[in-house]
Design a protein around this motif. Sequence first.
Motif, short mmCIF file in Angstrom:
data_model
loop_
_atom_site.label_atom_id
_atom_site.label_comp_id
_atom_site.label_asym_id
_atom_site.label_seq_id
_atom_site.Cartn_x
_atom_site.Cartn_y
_atom_site.Cartn_z
N PRO A 35 0.80 -1.23 0.00
CA PRO A 35 0.00 0.00 0.00
C PRO A 35 0.83 1.28 0.00
N ASN A 36 2.12 1.20 0.29
CA ASN A 36 2.96 2.39 0.32
C ASN A 36 3.61 2.70 -1.03
N GLY A 37 3.17 2.00 -2.11
CA GLY A 37 3.73 2.25 -3.44
C GLY A 37 5.00 1.48 -3.71
N ARG A 38 5.35 0.54 -2.85
CA ARG A 38 6.51 -0.32 -3.04
C ARG A 38 6.03 -1.73 -3.41
N TYR A 39 6.92 -2.50 -4.01
CA TYR A 39 6.59 -3.90 -4.31
C TYR A 39 7.75 -4.79 -3.92
N VAL A 40 7.43 -6.05 -3.69
CA VAL A 40 8.43 -7.09 -3.44
C VAL A 40 8.10 -8.23 -4.38
N GLU A 41 9.09 -8.68 -5.15
CA GLU A 41 8.89 -9.81 -6.05
C GLU A 41 9.69 -11.00 -5.54
N ALA A 42 9.01 -12.13 -5.40
CA ALA A 42 9.66 -13.38 -5.02
C ALA A 42 9.72 -14.28 -6.25
N ARG A 43 10.81 -15.04 -6.35
CA ARG A 43 10.98 -15.99 -7.46
C ARG A 43 11.43 -17.31 -6.87
#
Length: 90
Positions: A35-43
């Motif tokens: 919600p803070n405009g950040r993302y985390v991508e897991a692979r």
Amino acid sequence: MGSALHAEETEMQADHPYVGLWVTEDGHIRHELLPNGRYVEARGTRERAYEGRYEVTGDHIEYWDDTGFTADGDFVDGILHHAGMILYRR
């Protein structure tokens, strides 16, 4: 002034309907739009493979990875189409 505008944009992202977890059908790729405009991508087993910021305009998403990589995607009928991948809401 620029930082106030950025804060306003970030606040708007918090209420965006696309905030949440998006996953490929096999579960290998996972995008968490925070919600803070950040993302985390897991692979796979790499839980924090990529991190950065994102902005959604209409049904289009732009990503800016912290390493300088950029990407984009589109939400079509509740499905995220990103870099040749299809991610579903979880």
